[in-house]
Motif scaffolding. Structure first.
Motif, PDB file in Angstrom:
ATOM      1  N   LEU A  62     -93.120 -17.223 -42.808  1.00  0.00           N
ATOM      2  CA  LEU A  62     -92.459 -18.472 -43.236  1.00  0.00           C
ATOM      3  C   LEU A  62     -91.280 -17.913 -43.772  1.00  0.00           C
ATOM      4  O   LEU A  62     -90.045 -18.739 -43.401  1.00  0.00           O
ATOM      5  CB  LEU A  62     -93.078 -19.074 -44.606  1.00  0.00           C
ATOM      6  CG  LEU A  62     -92.557 -20.233 -45.258  1.00  0.00           C
ATOM      7  CD1 LEU A  62     -92.368 -21.425 -44.080  1.00  0.00           C
ATOM      8  CD2 LEU A  62     -93.440 -20.782 -46.286  1.00  0.00           C
ATOM      9  N   TYR A  63     -90.952 -16.997 -44.474  1.00  0.00           N
ATOM     10  CA  TYR A  63     -89.368 -16.696 -44.975  1.00  0.00           C
ATOM     11  C   TYR A  63     -88.596 -16.402 -43.636  1.00  0.00           C
ATOM     12  O   TYR A  63     -87.571 -16.856 -43.386  1.00  0.00           O
ATOM     13  CB  TYR A  63     -89.644 -15.543 -45.884  1.00  0.00           C
ATOM     14  CG  TYR A  63     -88.189 -14.966 -46.486  1.00  0.00           C
ATOM     15  CD1 TYR A  63     -87.473 -15.935 -47.259  1.00  0.00           C
ATOM     16  CD2 TYR A  63     -87.568 -14.076 -46.101  1.00  0.00           C
ATOM     17  CE1 TYR A  63     -86.314 -15.552 -47.820  1.00  0.00           C
ATOM     18  CE2 TYR A  63     -86.410 -13.413 -46.594  1.00  0.00           C
ATOM     19  CZ  TYR A  63     -85.637 -14.384 -47.590  1.00  0.00           C
ATOM     20  OH  TYR A  63     -84.546 -13.747 -48.368  1.00  0.00           O
ATOM     21  N   ASP A  64     -89.157 -15.730 -42.907  1.00  0.00           N
ATOM     22  CA  ASP A  64     -88.218 -15.237 -41.505  1.00  0.00           C
ATOM     23  C   ASP A  64     -88.096 -16.516 -40.779  1.00  0.00           C
ATOM     24  O   ASP A  64     -86.945 -16.755 -40.170  1.00  0.00           O
ATOM     25  CB  ASP A  64     -89.081 -14.170 -40.665  1.00  0.00           C
ATOM     26  CG  ASP A  64     -88.865 -12.898 -41.157  1.00  0.00           C
ATOM     27  OD1 ASP A  64     -88.130 -12.715 -41.956  1.00  0.00           O
ATOM     28  OD2 ASP A  64     -90.144 -12.042 -41.048  1.00  0.00           O
ATOM     29  N   ALA A  65     -88.854 -17.463 -40.642  1.00  0.00           N
ATOM     30  CA  ALA A  65     -88.720 -18.749 -40.048  1.00  0.00           C
ATOM     31  C   ALA A  65     -87.486 -19.521 -40.408  1.00  0.00           C
ATOM     32  O   ALA A  65     -86.647 -19.968 -39.825  1.00  0.00           O
ATOM     33  CB  ALA A  65     -90.011 -19.434 -39.843  1.00  0.00           C
ATOM     34  N   ILE A  66     -87.546 -19.610 -42.038  1.00  0.00           N
ATOM     35  CA  ILE A  66     -86.579 -20.170 -42.576  1.00  0.00           C
ATOM     36  C   ILE A  66     -85.299 -19.827 -42.426  1.00  0.00           C
ATOM     37  O   ILE A  66     -84.364 -20.296 -42.318  1.00  0.00           O
ATOM     38  CB  ILE A  66     -86.967 -20.516 -43.904  1.00  0.00           C
ATOM     39  CG1 ILE A  66     -88.263 -21.479 -44.093  1.00  0.00           C
ATOM     40  CG2 ILE A  66     -85.956 -21.137 -44.950  1.00  0.00           C
ATOM     41  CD1 ILE A  66     -88.791 -21.806 -45.410  1.00  0.00           C
ATOM     42  N   ARG A  67     -84.935 -18.202 -42.635  1.00  0.00           N
ATOM     43  CA  ARG A  67     -84.037 -17.766 -42.607  1.00  0.00           C
ATOM     44  C   ARG A  67     -83.347 -17.878 -41.143  1.00  0.00           C
ATOM     45  O   ARG A  67     -82.178 -18.244 -40.858  1.00  0.00           O
ATOM     46  CB  ARG A  67     -84.249 -16.096 -42.867  1.00  0.00           C
ATOM     47  CG  ARG A  67     -84.166 -15.940 -44.209  1.00  0.00           C
ATOM     48  CD  ARG A  67     -84.691 -14.188 -44.487  1.00  0.00           C
ATOM     49  NE  ARG A  67     -83.509 -13.678 -43.718  1.00  0.00           N
ATOM     50  CZ  ARG A  67     -83.638 -12.252 -43.340  1.00  0.00           C
ATOM     51  NH1 ARG A  67     -84.943 -11.569 -43.120  1.00  0.00           N
ATOM     52  NH2 ARG A  67     -82.640 -11.556 -42.710  1.00  0.00           N
ATOM     53  N   LYS A  69     -87.260 -20.493 -51.620  1.00  0.00           N
ATOM     54  CA  LYS A  69     -87.523 -19.602 -52.981  1.00  0.00           C
ATOM     55  C   LYS A  69     -89.099 -19.321 -53.042  1.00  0.00           C
ATOM     56  O   LYS A  69     -89.387 -18.032 -53.220  1.00  0.00           O
ATOM     57  CB  LYS A  69     -87.468 -20.469 -54.342  1.00  0.00           C
ATOM     58  CG  LYS A  69     -85.782 -20.569 -54.259  1.00  0.00           C
ATOM     59  CD  LYS A  69     -85.830 -21.578 -55.786  1.00  0.00           C
ATOM     60  CE  LYS A  69     -84.164 -21.942 -55.961  1.00  0.00           C
ATOM     61  NZ  LYS A  69     -83.977 -22.935 -56.870  1.00  0.00           N
ATOM     62  N   LEU A  70     -90.060 -20.312 -52.629  1.00  0.00           N
ATOM     63  CA  LEU A  70     -91.377 -20.034 -52.671  1.00  0.00           C
ATOM     64  C   LEU A  70     -91.749 -18.954 -51.871  1.00  0.00           C
ATOM     65  O   LEU A  70     -92.866 -18.208 -52.145  1.00  0.00           O
ATOM     66  CB  LEU A  70     -92.108 -21.210 -52.435  1.00  0.00           C
ATOM     67  CG  LEU A  70     -92.059 -22.535 -53.383  1.00  0.00           C
ATOM     68  CD1 LEU A  70     -92.784 -23.685 -52.705  1.00  0.00           C
ATOM     69  CD2 LEU A  70     -92.778 -22.167 -54.855  1.00  0.00           C
ATOM     70  N   ALA A  71     -91.200 -18.749 -50.704  1.00  0.00           N
ATOM     71  CA  ALA A  71     -91.583 -17.660 -49.582  1.00  0.00           C
ATOM     72  C   ALA A  71     -91.222 -16.459 -50.268  1.00  0.00           C
ATOM     73  O   ALA A  71     -91.699 -15.368 -49.806  1.00  0.00           O
ATOM     74  CB  ALA A  71     -90.879 -18.032 -48.231  1.00  0.00           C
ATOM     75  N   LYS A  72     -90.514 -16.208 -51.420  1.00  0.00           N
ATOM     76  CA  LYS A  72     -90.000 -14.712 -51.776  1.00  0.00           C
ATOM     77  C   LYS A  72     -91.111 -14.329 -52.612  1.00  0.00           C
ATOM     78  O   LYS A  72     -91.721 -15.098 -53.411  1.00  0.00           O
ATOM     79  CB  LYS A  72     -88.743 -14.764 -52.613  1.00  0.00           C
ATOM     80  CG  LYS A  72     -87.496 -15.022 -51.781  1.00  0.00           C
ATOM     81  CD  LYS A  72     -86.159 -15.140 -52.624  1.00  0.00           C
ATOM     82  CE  LYS A  72     -84.900 -15.480 -51.492  1.00  0.00           C
ATOM     83  NZ  LYS A  72     -83.908 -15.708 -52.272  1.00  0.00           N
ATOM     84  N   GLU A  73     -91.275 -13.088 -52.660  1.00  0.00           N
ATOM     85  CA  GLU A  73     -92.359 -12.609 -53.336  1.00  0.00           C
ATOM     86  C   GLU A  73     -92.412 -12.556 -54.898  1.00  0.00           C
ATOM     87  O   GLU A  73     -93.185 -12.953 -55.371  1.00  0.00           O
ATOM     88  CB  GLU A  73     -92.534 -10.984 -52.976  1.00  0.00           C
ATOM     89  CG  GLU A  73     -93.164 -10.770 -51.541  1.00  0.00           C
ATOM     90  CD  GLU A  73     -94.269 -11.445 -51.310  1.00  0.00           C
ATOM     91  OE1 GLU A  73     -95.399 -11.177 -52.259  1.00  0.00           O
ATOM     92  OE2 GLU A  73     -94.632 -12.092 -50.497  1.00  0.00           O
ATOM     93  N   GLU A  74     -90.939 -12.472 -55.276  1.00  0.00           N
ATOM     94  CA  GLU A  74     -90.988 -12.554 -56.944  1.00  0.00           C
ATOM     95  C   GLU A  74     -91.479 -14.125 -57.173  1.00  0.00           C
ATOM     96  O   GLU A  74     -92.110 -14.175 -58.459  1.00  0.00           O
ATOM     97  CB  GLU A  74     -89.531 -12.549 -57.308  1.00  0.00           C
ATOM     98  CG  GLU A  74     -88.288 -13.025 -56.520  1.00  0.00           C
ATOM     99  CD  GLU A  74     -87.933 -12.476 -55.550  1.00  0.00           C
ATOM    100  OE1 GLU A  74     -86.666 -12.637 -55.281  1.00  0.00           O
ATOM    101  OE2 GLU A  74     -88.384 -11.725 -54.791  1.00  0.00           O
ATOM    102  N   THR A  75     -91.093 -15.046 -56.542  1.00  0.00           N
ATOM    103  CA  THR A  75     -91.617 -16.513 -57.104  1.00  0.00           C
ATOM    104  C   THR A  75     -93.180 -16.450 -56.860  1.00  0.00           C
ATOM    105  O   THR A  75     -93.760 -17.211 -57.891  1.00  0.00           O
ATOM    106  CB  THR A  75     -90.899 -17.407 -56.073  1.00  0.00           C
ATOM    107  OG1 THR A  75     -89.573 -17.351 -55.754  1.00  0.00           O
ATOM    108  CG2 THR A  75     -91.153 -18.921 -56.585  1.00  0.00           C
ATOM    109  N   ALA A  76     -93.784 -16.072 -55.865  1.00  0.00           N
ATOM    110  CA  ALA A  76     -95.054 -16.090 -55.730  1.00  0.00           C
ATOM    111  C   ALA A  76     -95.734 -15.290 -56.816  1.00  0.00           C
ATOM    112  O   ALA A  76     -96.842 -15.876 -57.445  1.00  0.00           O
ATOM    113  CB  ALA A  76     -95.366 -15.498 -54.429  1.00  0.00           C
TER     114      ALA A  76
END
Length: 1504
Positions: free
Chosen positions: A745-750, A799-806
């Motif tokens: 998801l993170y790569d897709a949004i980037r 933000k949610l896709a980042k590990e620290e948020t999860a």
């Protein structure tokens, strides 16, 4: 009466002249009455049925709906559980009920397609395939329907629960791709297969029980058709052509037999064809208007038919313009009748030709046809539907049009969209080489060493000798080598690059060094880093060529097979730069790290695969092409190949001298940012987005937020840019509460943040059953989409896709700290969306729990493997592929609709998915014509409805026209068409272009009789045929059909209507459907010659077998609808080989036995790769014929007939012969008798089954029993890839020579071919044992002793004299073949290869069966048999006759004496043999219901 050439003058078109027609007919009555005293007009009819029983139309309709969608199938099943009592029992009411029920699910166009499918009986094979599968179970006795639970069968519903409970103890059954699985079943539950007939009273009970279990998740419900009491009728087929060809009667070859009894088929003789036109009179209309004149009109019609059916030969000058004249006749007819006129003229051309010669051709027609031919390539006949051949794609085209219409797209836009070609390219993909990480060694455009070369690109167009590489000062050819310097293969690759450079090959060479990019690694300890730093240092001190030379010197120090070391680099540096300390260049403080990180980054970013990599203009070479010798050859070939591409670009003005050539190359459509085989593969799977919209799984607003949200929220997480169409929609599927899902998801949004073309949708696929604890991120994402604007949601989800948020959420952090206003939605009790997503992933996307996938405009990429990287570069690649193949072009069309942003982006996605998911056919193309005012038949579509755009191009006097006209007539009735038929005529004809009558059997829907019963079936009708010619009947069927004649009284090879009472009725049967394949050995890449496959079932594993050819590794097997098991044959084949992989079968990839389901009438072609077992690597399948090599091989083989013993194999004389027509079958019986009278050795006859009459096949078992011989009927379908013959006699000749290696089982070592019209006077054991001295076959040379025939000995002069170079020309009437030697030297493959080359020229191989082996005498040697083995009166003198061992009844080109007359005169014993067989036939009665023989020797009247 006006000129017959003008349809405008026909009475049927001028009603005010009808009284004249009636008057004319009454006047004619008086003088016609003597003529009509004879029999009614003669006719020939042909029907074709299946071997299997007729299948219910209800079941066939269900299979049609299953192809539309599984949901439609189950809806149809639900509506038709029990139809007993819902119709009055007649065929018509049964059919009407099916149409009514199907009509509730289908559109009008689809319903017409269904009617056509039922008329063709296209799904009968599908239904029967299930019947065959059921029969293999086999069904429990006394059950009209039954179920199978993991191998346990029953029809007692009480037992179902117990069988399901114990199912886990038994293995799951094998399910076929064509099986009907009830949707939504729990895939882990036991499988219950129901065998039943939909619509029967029993079915409803079983079906309801199965549904209740499946809906509770207790079973997987699979339905297969099963008929407890199959019909007694056969399926009458259509979709084939029948030709009545006029035979050459130069040599009279007709039997003197009489046919007993009449064969009138009452359905044939009706003269109610509405377009019954004779010489301009439309008798169908006249009979309707004047019923009282019915008899007189009949007589008038008969008189006109007989007057027009004269077939007096035309002069050459009369034939010259026949093509244009026929076109003029067609174009003169009203548009509504023009196709009927075209069908009538082309299909009955031999009798129409004389009247056509009187037609005037207007200059406008001729000019327009010639102008159209200049703007498009000439071809005899093409039927194009939006650029595609028609009936293969009619249904899929209808699907696309219906899909586009469901999107509310206007008709004119639909046709605009249909012209788009969005199929993925098969071309080799390339990556961009304009990257600073590449160290270019040279530059052809700027380096002084190339300054003498011309720089103008026009030099490409200057003529040169073939194979010359043009030296032009442009970077046309670029070779990039990506390597790890420490790899052992690097030295060889660089040596090849140096060879190119030093030999001034016009090739720009670039190097990318992939070395460690860790900062702590330096060049004093790592050879790769050392080489990179040394290269950079020398480049800065001198130049790149000097640095390249130094690198070569470093590798020259490395021993063969060794690796580069730091010492090698240091030694060269010290030698070349003695004043510099090596450690300052290579050590930790070095400043020469240019391109160190960039080189590895470029390699990883392009995804070009394992090192080393060599690329030509950005296209990576295959691994096997990296061998040094191969690399040199392939590169030179690519340079020559690409030159023609540049020449075309220069010629068209696309490339000029002032253009940057590398930019031009890199802007080609095959250049992509990255190579990812998963994305670039042309094997693609698509979602049906039109079903997704109404699918039950989309039960929640979240699940539908991509497209169906009506609450003014964004339809996807996307960049906000009002009014902008985003042609690429990605759905990201994964478990967003797992790191792998979040990373995707993170790569897709980037990626989305860098592109204005993309919008995203998210589908959560949880790894476990959803709960509050394991769905925090998924719920937070859902809450954001419910409460935030699209832009805020995008930032929040990032933000949610980042590990620290999860991690923070997991440890109890408040969701509100990441975004405002989401807390209530996040903490709400609603969990439905998680469940619906999980179900959607399981049932629609077929993903396991937690699996990841990317869906791009409906295309499913995945499931991605655990640990598989799909990063931002891959999203960029995916976007660029979508934009290039379809996105941009569809977007430009959608922009014209004026739709709002979200709907427009939805439209692009759905249109892309719809067009791209269609089976790949030929590329669509626009067909340009100069004009269509005078030279085209134009039929306009009905207004306001969607229509098919059909273009046909045809020469009206070709076989194509004979087929095309009826196809177009059916098409016109089936669908709304905008039809243009362009005439494509030939001028200056020197021969009659069509010498046959033709009928194409095709109906747009099922036909009924007046009483509601089915009509007797589609049939070909030849009415009002001329009676003087001799005809031969041929069937033109689809490639995969093997048909045989099963019932007729007449000789279909010699139809002489003067001797026929009324009707010649020919009945054919579809004996087999062909399973074809190609087989290769993975180790060698070559076909494994002599490898045998068997096809059978579990209970009967060897029903048929076959041998693999060397030509294309081709093999064919005869089968019928059902599930079959393909295996390597027991013996040498399965001892030496194992199956490595397969394609096109119904088996899993790792299966040893291949299951192949034949379930339709289409061609089925499979591909099988085999591999030798490790311990058998040195062994060969085909031995060289020496005894020690033979013992294990030939001893392990058995014949097709398993009871054949070793003793029979050794002692039997195998004799092969072919015959067609009653006369030659009579000769054949006499030849067999003459063989049997002269030998004591057991004889086995092999006959080519394809052309034998039903009477012969019926009689031969009696003769075999009486005279004590064995026989076998063999057949082989002419392969589609081998040049086809159209004339029956030439086809038979082909079978005598082209397929000898595959016609017989491997157990047959040697056979003799004996022509049917031969008489044998000696024991053929002598010929069988004749020493061929290493030759694969022996033939007898043509006799040269009859001197008066010297003028006819064509082989004595010209081509043959020079080609044979003193060798004999051999006759093909008798030959002996050593099959072991024949196969060993691949003689069959060589003969087919030579035939393929020569047969393209219609003037070559005039006597195919003997010209071909004589032509190949230098490659496949012939052993000349002693002359006495074949005596023929035409060529041999009378003195040599007494030594003759066989006598052949050769044709005599001087006397043209009929065969029967010659037989009685030349061969004293012939009449005795003939009488003996006749007496035996009289005793047995076999075949005598069809034939009554004259007892006198010859009746000359029937001969003439």
């Amino acid at each position: 009466m006006a000129d017959a050439g003008s349809y405008q003058a026909g009475c049927g078109l001028l009603p005010r002249m009808l009284w004249q027609c009636a008057l004319l007919s009454s006047l004619l009555q008086s003088f016609l009455s003597p003529v009509s005293a004879g029999a009614d007009s003669k006719a020939v009819t042909t029907t074709l049925t299946t071997k299997w029983p007729s299948t219910p139309l209800l079941l066939e309709a269900s299979e049609f709906l299953a192809e539309e969608s599984p949901e439609m199938f189950w809806d149809f099943v639900e509506a038709n559980q029990n139809i007993r009592g819902e119709h009055d029992g007649s065929n018509q009411s049964y059919y009407d009920l099916i149409m009514k029920r199907a009509g509730a699910l289908l559109s009008t166009v689809q319903l017409n397609m269904l009617k056509f499918a039922l008329s063709l009986r296209a799904y009968s094979a599908t239904v029967h395939s299930f019947q065959q599968i059921a029969s293999n179970e086999p069904p429990p006795s006394g059950c009209s329907a039954f179920f199978n639970v993991h191998g346990e069968k029953s029809c007692d519903t009480e037992k179902l629960a117990a069988l399901v409970e114990t199912a886990a103890e038994r293995p799951k059954p094998y399910l076929f791709k064509s099986d009907h699985r009830f949707p939504g079943s729990n895939p882990d539950a036991p499988v219950v297969i129901l065998y039943a007939e939909i619509g029967s009273s029993e079915f409803s009970v079983f079906h309801q029980l199965m549904l209740s279990k499946a809906n509770k998740g207790q079973t997987v419900y699979v339905l297969r058709h099963y008929l407890a009491t199959p019909s007694r009728r056969r399926v009458y087929l259509s979709g084939y052509g029948v030709e009545l060809a006029i035979k050459n009667q130069e040599y009279k070859a007709k039997d003197d037999t009489q046919v007993q009894g009449a064969e009138v088929n009452a359905t044939v003789m009706g003269e109610n064809d509405p377009v019954d036109e004779v010489q301009g009179f439309l008798f169908g209309k006249l009979k309707t208007l004047y019923p009282q004149l019915k008899e007189q009109l009949k007589e008038l019609r008969k008189h006109l038919v007989e007057s027009t059916n004269e077939m007096a030969p035309l002069k050459v000058w009369q034939m010259q313009d026949l093509s244009f004249q026929t076109a003029a006749r067609i174009l003169a007819a009203p548009a509504s009748d023009s196709l009927n006129v075209m069908r009538d003229l082309s299909q009955n051309f031999p009798t129409k030709a004389r009247s056509i010669t009187k037609t005037a051709v207007h200059s406008e027609i001729r000019k327009e046809i010639e102008d159209n031919q200049k703007v498009r390539v000439q071809s005899s006949g093409r039927l194009l539907l939006g650029g595609l051949h028609i009936f293969e794609v009619l249904r899929s085209e209808a699907r696309v049009m219906e899909g586009l219409r469901s999107l509310h797209i206007e008709t004119n836009y639909i046709h605009d969209i249909l012209k788009l070609n969005v199929q993925p390219s098969d071309s080799d993909y390339a990556v961009d080489i304009r990257n600073p990480a590449i160290n270019w060694i040279n530059n052809l455009e700027t380096d002084s060493r190339y300054s003498s070369w011309p720089h103008n690109v026009q030099e490409l167009l200057r003529p040169t000798f073939p194979g010359v590489i043009r030296q032009i000062r442009k970077n046309f050819h670029n070779l990039v080598v990506i390597l790890d310097p420490t790899h052992e293969s690097s030295s060889e690759l660089l040596n090849v690059a140096e060879m190119f450079y030093t030999n001034n090959i016009p090739l720009r060479i670039g190097l990318v060094f992939v070395v460690s990019d860790a900062d702590e690694v330096d060049g004093m300890e790592d050879a790769g880093v050392a080489l990179l730093r040394a290269f950079n240092y020398i480049t800065m001190e001198a130049d790149a060529p000097t640095a390249f030379d130094a690198v070569i010197s470093m590798f020259n120090r490395v021993a063969s097979g060794g690796k580069l070391g730091v010492a090698d680099v240091v030694k060269v540096l010290e030698k070349r730069y003695p004043y510099v300390e090596a450690s300052s260049i290579l050590g930790p403080d070095s400043t020469y790290d240019a391109n160190r990180k960039e080189g590895r980054g470029y390699y990883q970013q392009t995804g070009v695969g394992p090192l080393p990599v060599v690329m030509y203009n950005g296209m990576p070479y295959q691994k096997e092409q990296l061998d040094p010798d191969e690399l040199e050859t392939v590169t030179m070939h690519k340079i020559l190949e690409t030159t023609s591409f540049y020449q075309r670009a220069v010629y068209l003005g696309e490339l000029a001298t002032d253009h940057d050539v590398v930019d031009f190359i890199m802007n080609q459509p095959n250049v992509v940012p990255r190579i990812n085989p998963r994305i670039l593969s042309t094997a693609r799977t698509y979602l049906d987005l039109f079903l997704v919209l109404i699918d039950n799984h989309f039960i929640d607003a979240y699940a539908r937020f991509l497209f169906l949200d009506t609450r003014d929220k964004s339809t996807a997480v996307a960049n906000i840019d009002d009014g902008y169409i985003r042609p690429v929609t990605f759905w990201i599927v994964g478990d967003f509460d797992r790191p792998s899902g979040r990373q995707l998801l993170y790569d897709a949004i980037r990626h989305m943040k860098t592109s204005n073309n993309v919008r995203l949708g998210l589908i959560n696929n949880p790894s476990d059953s959803p709960s509050a604890e394991n769905s925090r991120v998924a719920r937070a994402i859902w809450a954001a989409t419910e409460t935030q604007t699209a832009n805020n949601a995008k930032n929040y989800i990032t933000k949610l896709a980042k590990e620290e948020t999860a991690e923070a959420l997991e440890t109890g952090a408040d969701v509100a700290q990441f975004a405002v206003g989401v807390k209530d939605a996040y903490e709400g009790p609603k969990m439905d969306f998680l469940l619906s997503h999980a179900a959607y992933c399981r049932d629609v996307l077929k993903l396991r729990k937690g699996q990841r996938a990317v869906i791009s405009n409906g295309r499913i990429i995945g499931p991605l493997e655990d640990g598989e990287v799909f990063n931002q570069d891959d999203f960029l690649l995916l976007e660029s592929i979508v934009l290039k193949t379809s996105g941009e072009r569809i977007k430009s069309r959608v922009q014209r609709f004026g739709a709002e942003e979200d709907r427009a982006s939805d439209l692009v996605m759905k249109i892309d998915s719809l067009l791209s998911s269609q089976p790949k056919g030929e590329a669509r193309m626009e067909h340009v014509f100069s004009d269509d005012r005078y030279s085209a038949v134009k039929i306009r579509p009905a207004e306001g409805d969607v229509y098919f755009d059909v273009v046909a191009v045809v020469d009206p006097v070709t076989r194509d026209a004979q087929k095309l006209a009826p196809l177009l007539l059916v098409l016109k009735k089936l669908v709304n068409v905008n039809l243009r038929v362009f005439m494509n005529c030939q001028s200056k004809l020197s021969d009659l272009p069509l010498k046959s009558f033709y009928r194409y059997v095709l109906e747009p829907e099922v036909v009924f009789q007046a009483d509601g019963r089915f009509s007797p079936g589609p049939l070909a009708k030849f009415l009002d045929m001329p009676q003087s010619p001799l005809f031969t009947l041929n069937l033109n069927t689809p490639e995969s059909w093997m048909v045989e004649s099963v019932r007729t009284r007449y000789d279909l090879d010699n139809i002489y209507l003067e001797e026929v009472d009324s009707v010649v009725a020919a009945e054919y049967e579809l004996e087999h459907l062909l399973l074809e394949g190609h087989c290769f050995d993975v180790s060698t890449g070559q076909p494994p010659r002599g490898l045998q496959f068997t096809l059978g079932t579990t209970s009967d594993p060897v029903i048929v077998d076959t041998i693999v050819m060397a030509n294309l590794g081709y093999f064919q097997l005869k089968a019928n609808p059902g599930a079959w098991i393909l295996k390597l044959r027991k013996g040498r084949s399965d001892e030496i080989y194992k199956i490595y992989s397969h394609d096109g079968t119904d088996s899993p990839a790792d299966a040893d036995d291949l299951v192949v389901v034949l379930n339709n009438f289409k061609s089925r072609i499979i591909k099988v790769k085999v591999q030798k077992k490790p311990e058998k690597f040195e062994e060969e399948l085909l031995s060289d014929g020496t005894p020690e090599n033979d013992s294990g091989f030939w001893g392990s083989l058995t014949s097709v007939k398993t009871e054949e013993s070793k003793q029979e194999k050794d002692d039997v004389i195998n004799i092969f012969s072919v015959a067609s027509g009653h006369l030659y079958e009579r000769f054949l019986r006499i030849m067999m008798l003459s063989v049997l009278k002269h030998t004591k050795t057991p004889v086995k006859f092999w006959f080519l089954k394809n052309y034998l009459s039903p009477a012969f096949k019926e009689f031969i078992p009696y003769m075999a029993e009486q005279y004590g011989f064995q026989y076998e009927l063999v057949q082989y379908k002419w392969p589609r890839w081998l040049h086809q013959q159209t004339e029956k006699q030439r086809i038979i000749w082909g079978y005598k020579i082209l397929f000898l290696d595959v016609l017989f089982p491997l157990s047959v070592d040697k056979f003799l071919f004996v022509d049917a019209d031969q008489i044998v006077r000696t024991d053929l054991k002598e010929l069988r044992d004749f020493d061929l001295e290493g030759a694969p076959y022996g033939y007898t040379p043509f006799c040269e002793s009859r001197r008066e025939m010297d003028g006819f000995r064509f082989w004595k002069s010209g081509y043959w004299a020079s080609h044979l170079a003193g060798r004999k020309y051999h006759i093909s009437a008798l030959y002996v073949v050593d099959l072991k030697k024949f196969r060993k030297i691949a003689a069959g493959d060589r003969l087919r290869g030579q035939y393929q080359g020569l047969s393209q020229d219609p003037n070559s191989l005039s006597n195919l069966d003997q010209d071909l082996p004589n032509n190949m005498i230098h490659q496949v040697p012939i052993k000349s048999l002693p002359q006495e083995w074949l005596w023929c009166e035409t060529w041999c003198d009378d003195n040599s006759k007494k030594k003759a061992k066989t006598i052949d009844l050769c044709n005599n080109p001087q006397t043209k004496e009929p065969k029967l007359q010659a037989a009685v005169r030349i061969v004293a014993e012939w009449s005795d043999y003939d009488q003996e067989i006749k007496r035996f036939q009289n005793r047995t009665g076999a075949g005598l219901e069809t034939l009554v023989f004259f007892r006198n020797s010859i009746d000359r009247r029937t001969e003439n």
